[in-house]
Design a protein around this motif. Structure first.
Motif, PDB file in Angstrom:
ATOM      1  N   PRO A   1     -21.676 -10.651  51.937  1.00 17.56           N
ATOM      2  CA  PRO A   1     -21.728  -9.767  53.106  1.00 17.56           C
ATOM      3  C   PRO A   1     -23.030  -8.978  53.222  1.00 17.56           C
ATOM      4  O   PRO A   1     -23.351  -8.489  54.308  1.00 17.56           O
ATOM      5  CB  PRO A   1     -20.535  -8.836  52.899  1.00 17.56           C
ATOM      6  CG  PRO A   1     -20.335  -8.822  51.424  1.00 17.56           C
ATOM      7  CD  PRO A   1     -20.677 -10.175  50.952  1.00 17.56           C
TER       8      PRO A   1
ATOM      9  N   VAL B   1     -24.886  -5.831  57.751  1.00 15.15           N
ATOM     10  CA  VAL B   1     -23.652  -6.345  57.144  1.00 15.15           C
ATOM     11  C   VAL B   1     -23.255  -7.595  57.900  1.00 15.15           C
ATOM     12  O   VAL B   1     -23.247  -7.606  59.138  1.00 15.15           O
ATOM     13  CB  VAL B   1     -22.528  -5.286  57.215  1.00 15.15           C
ATOM     14  CG1 VAL B   1     -21.218  -5.865  56.692  1.00 15.15           C
ATOM     15  CG2 VAL B   1     -22.918  -4.034  56.434  1.00 15.15           C
TER      16      VAL B   1
ATOM     17  N   SER C   1     -20.619 -11.161  58.436  1.00 17.24           N
ATOM     18  CA  SER C   1     -19.293 -11.744  58.201  1.00 17.24           C
ATOM     19  C   SER C   1     -19.437 -12.819  57.134  1.00 17.24           C
ATOM     20  O   SER C   1     -20.338 -13.649  57.201  1.00 17.24           O
ATOM     21  CB  SER C   1     -18.743 -12.359  59.488  1.00 17.24           C
ATOM     22  OG  SER C   1     -17.546 -13.054  59.233  1.00 17.24           O
TER      23      SER C   1
ATOM     24  N   ASN D   1     -14.652   0.695  60.347  1.00 20.58           N
ATOM     25  CA  ASN D   1     -14.402  -0.549  59.611  1.00 20.58           C
ATOM     26  C   ASN D   1     -14.133  -1.710  60.561  1.00 20.58           C
ATOM     27  O   ASN D   1     -13.813  -1.537  61.731  1.00 20.58           O
ATOM     28  CB  ASN D   1     -13.263  -0.347  58.631  1.00 20.58           C
ATOM     29  CG  ASN D   1     -11.901  -0.574  59.264  1.00 20.58           C
ATOM     30  OD1 ASN D   1     -11.108  -1.372  58.767  1.00 20.58           O
ATOM     31  ND2 ASN D   1     -11.574   0.123  60.355  1.00 20.58           N
TER      32      ASN D   1
ATOM     33  N   THR E   1     -10.871 -10.495  55.731  1.00 23.70           N
ATOM     34  CA  THR E   1     -11.845  -9.674  55.002  1.00 23.70           C
ATOM     35  C   THR E   1     -12.052  -8.375  55.750  1.00 23.70           C
ATOM     36  O   THR E   1     -11.959  -8.331  56.992  1.00 23.70           O
ATOM     37  CB  THR E   1     -13.204 -10.396  54.846  1.00 23.70           C
ATOM     38  OG1 THR E   1     -13.685 -10.813  56.132  1.00 23.70           O
ATOM     39  CG2 THR E   1     -13.087 -11.607  53.926  1.00 23.70           C
ATOM     40  N   GLN E   2     -12.323  -7.290  54.972  1.00 21.95           N
ATOM     41  CA  GLN E   2     -12.525  -5.974  55.567  1.00 21.95           C
ATOM     42  C   GLN E   2     -13.882  -5.412  55.148  1.00 21.95           C
ATOM     43  O   GLN E   2     -14.335  -5.632  54.021  1.00 21.95           O
ATOM     44  CB  GLN E   2     -11.433  -5.005  55.111  1.00 21.95           C
ATOM     45  CG  GLN E   2     -11.545  -3.647  55.806  1.00 21.95           C
ATOM     46  CD  GLN E   2     -11.049  -2.509  54.915  1.00 21.95           C
ATOM     47  OE1 GLN E   2     -11.088  -2.627  53.690  1.00 21.95           O
ATOM     48  NE2 GLN E   2     -10.583  -1.437  55.522  1.00 21.95           N
ATOM     49  N   TYR E   3     -14.520  -4.671  56.070  1.00 21.25           N
ATOM     50  CA  TYR E   3     -15.844  -4.093  55.857  1.00 21.25           C
ATOM     51  C   TYR E   3     -15.749  -2.616  56.234  1.00 21.25           C
ATOM     52  O   TYR E   3     -15.474  -2.290  57.394  1.00 21.25           O
ATOM     53  CB  TYR E   3     -16.885  -4.811  56.725  1.00 21.25           C
ATOM     54  CG  TYR E   3     -16.804  -6.333  56.627  1.00 21.25           C
ATOM     55  CD1 TYR E   3     -17.661  -7.054  55.816  1.00 21.25           C
ATOM     56  CD2 TYR E   3     -15.834  -7.036  57.356  1.00 21.25           C
ATOM     57  CE1 TYR E   3     -17.552  -8.445  55.728  1.00 21.25           C
ATOM     58  CE2 TYR E   3     -15.730  -8.414  57.267  1.00 21.25           C
ATOM     59  CZ  TYR E   3     -16.596  -9.121  56.451  1.00 21.25           C
ATOM     60  OH  TYR E   3     -16.480 -10.479  56.346  1.00 21.25           O
TER      61      TYR E   3
ATOM     62  N   LEU F   1     -18.896   1.894  57.561  1.00 23.59           N
ATOM     63  CA  LEU F   1     -20.030   1.434  58.358  1.00 23.59           C
ATOM     64  C   LEU F   1     -20.644   2.573  59.165  1.00 23.59           C
ATOM     65  O   LEU F   1     -19.947   3.472  59.641  1.00 23.59           O
ATOM     66  CB  LEU F   1     -19.575   0.329  59.317  1.00 23.59           C
ATOM     67  CG  LEU F   1     -18.878  -0.874  58.666  1.00 23.59           C
ATOM     68  CD1 LEU F   1     -18.297  -1.796  59.737  1.00 23.59           C
ATOM     69  CD2 LEU F   1     -19.850  -1.627  57.759  1.00 23.59           C
TER      70      LEU F   1
ATOM     71  N   SER G   1     -24.481  -0.819  57.392  1.00 13.82           N
ATOM     72  CA  SER G   1     -23.809  -0.045  56.343  1.00 13.82           C
ATOM     73  C   SER G   1     -24.046   1.451  56.539  1.00 13.82           C
ATOM     74  O   SER G   1     -24.974   1.870  57.224  1.00 13.82           O
ATOM     75  CB  SER G   1     -24.326  -0.464  54.965  1.00 13.82           C
ATOM     76  OG  SER G   1     -25.715  -0.158  54.853  1.00 13.82           O
TER      77      SER G   1
ATOM     78  N   LEU H   1     -21.379  -0.508  51.043  1.00  7.63           N
ATOM     79  CA  LEU H   1     -20.425  -1.300  51.814  1.00  7.63           C
ATOM     80  C   LEU H   1     -19.173  -1.504  50.974  1.00  7.63           C
ATOM     81  O   LEU H   1     -19.238  -2.037  49.873  1.00  7.63           O
ATOM     82  CB  LEU H   1     -21.020  -2.671  52.166  1.00  7.63           C
ATOM     83  CG  LEU H   1     -20.009  -3.651  52.781  1.00  7.63           C
ATOM     84  CD1 LEU H   1     -19.541  -3.162  54.165  1.00  7.63           C
ATOM     85  CD2 LEU H   1     -20.580  -5.058  52.870  1.00  7.63           C
ATOM     86  N   HIS H   2     -18.039  -1.071  51.523  1.00  9.02           N
ATOM     87  CA  HIS H   2     -16.752  -1.359  50.896  1.00  9.02           C
ATOM     88  C   HIS H   2     -16.262  -2.686  51.459  1.00  9.02           C
ATOM     89  O   HIS H   2     -16.116  -2.845  52.669  1.00  9.02           O
ATOM     90  CB  HIS H   2     -15.729  -0.256  51.198  1.00  9.02           C
ATOM     91  CG  HIS H   2     -14.382  -0.559  50.654  1.00  9.02           C
ATOM     92  ND1 HIS H   2     -14.021  -0.332  49.349  1.00  9.02           N
ATOM     93  CD2 HIS H   2     -13.258  -1.074  51.263  1.00  9.02           C
ATOM     94  CE1 HIS H   2     -12.776  -0.686  49.149  1.00  9.02           C
ATOM     95  NE2 HIS H   2     -12.280  -1.151  50.317  1.00  9.02           N
ATOM     96  N   PHE H   3     -15.978  -3.669  50.583  1.00 14.31           N
ATOM     97  CA  PHE H   3     -15.562  -5.000  51.008  1.00 14.31           C
ATOM     98  C   PHE H   3     -14.236  -5.353  50.352  1.00 14.31           C
ATOM     99  O   PHE H   3     -14.070  -5.196  49.142  1.00 14.31           O
ATOM    100  CB  PHE H   3     -16.615  -6.045  50.612  1.00 14.31           C
ATOM    101  CG  PHE H   3     -16.222  -7.460  50.918  1.00 14.31           C
ATOM    102  CD1 PHE H   3     -16.287  -7.960  52.216  1.00 14.31           C
ATOM    103  CD2 PHE H   3     -15.760  -8.297  49.906  1.00 14.31           C
ATOM    104  CE1 PHE H   3     -15.905  -9.280  52.487  1.00 14.31           C
ATOM    105  CE2 PHE H   3     -15.387  -9.603  50.176  1.00 14.31           C
ATOM    106  CZ  PHE H   3     -15.456 -10.099  51.483  1.00 14.31           C
TER     107      PHE H   3
END
Length: 274
Positions: A145, A180, A182, A200, A211-213, A216, A236, A247-249
């Motif tokens: 990501p 960031v 996909s 997010n 998937t989660q991001y 941001l 981010s 970045l939280h993934f």
């Protein structure tokens, strides 16, 4: 007293004898003239022949002079012709050398142009191949990501920062405003405020996973939008429950919190090196 005529060498001649003498002398003179004429005639003839020989010799001398002049003229013409032939030959050689030079240059230019066309064709083919590969990857491939990053906080790390008592995803090191992407092709099912996750995005992929991001600073997609693998979707930041930009993934089996699974194993399963 009688006189007797003396005789001797001093005695004068009689008229008859004198006349006879004159006649004899005349005859002798005529004879002499004839003799002289006879003698003179061959002399004159000889003189004429000498004159003719002399004239013939002079004529021969003049003829020889003319022949010599003609010979010199012929030699001059021959030399001039040779010089012209040499000049023509040199000019022909020069023209041939220039023609060869032009031909070699044209050949070199044609070879360079051919090589350039081949190089361009090869590059175009490689670009097409990369594009096709990117398209396949966009449809089926997976990417990280964030480019050139690393995991700063691992999956299920414990701590008071998380309501569940442990970390439900992984954190990628990322400065504020880092692009960031996909990780795979899919459809956006959530894009906006995610509470503790801050801004997010959640994406559903073709294999049924999500998937989660999170955290941001800005969002670049909307719900219902289709995205490709590697497409930039956000920047981010440090929104929500965050101690700083990152970045939280998360990888999930469903769209909601609590369906998380190991993100590192998930990405590695799809060929992403972390």
């Amino acid at each position: 007293m009688a006189f007797i005529r003396a005789t001797g060498k001093h005695r004068g001649q009689s008229r008859a004898r004198r006349r006879a003498g004159v006649n004899a002398a005349g005859i002798a003179g005529l004879a002499a003239v004839g003799v002289v004429g006879s003698v003179a005639s061959p002399a004159l003839a000889a003189n004429d022949e000498a004159s003719t020989v002399t004239d013939t010799g002079l004529t021969q001398a003049i003829d020889l002079g003319g022949s010599l002049a003609a010979t010199v003229g012929d030699q001059a013409e021959a030399q001039q012709a040779e010089a012209e032939r040499a000049r023509a030959e040199a000019a022909a050689k020069k023209a041939a050398a220039e023609a060869k030079k032009r031909a070699d240059e044209a050949k070199r230019k044609a070879a360079a142009e051919k090589a350039e066309r081949e190089r361009e064709a090869k590059e175009a083919k490689e670009r097409a191949a990369r594009k096709a590969e990117a398209k396949r990857a966009a449809l089926n491939g997976y990417v990280a990501p964030v480019d050139n990053s690393y995991v700063s906080t691992g999956y299920q790390t414990g701590g008071g920062m998380w309501s569940s008592g442990s970390h439900t995803g992984i954190d990628f090191h990322a400065a504020q405003g880092t692009p960031v992407k996909s990780v795979a092709a899919g459809e956006v099912v959530e894009a906006g405020d995610g509470g503790a996750y801050g801004n997010n995005i959640v994406i559903k992929h073709k294999d049924g996973t999500y998937t989660q991001y999170g955290h941001l600073s800005s969002i670049g997609v909307s719900v219902g939008q289709s995205v490709t693998s590697g497409q930039q979707i956000a920047l981010s930041g440090s929104t929500g429950n965050s101690s700083g930009p990152h970045l939280h993934f998360e990888a999930r089996t469903g769209p909601d919190y609590g369906s998380d699974m190991d993100p590192v194993a998930y990405l590695r399963q799809h060929g992403v090196k972390i």
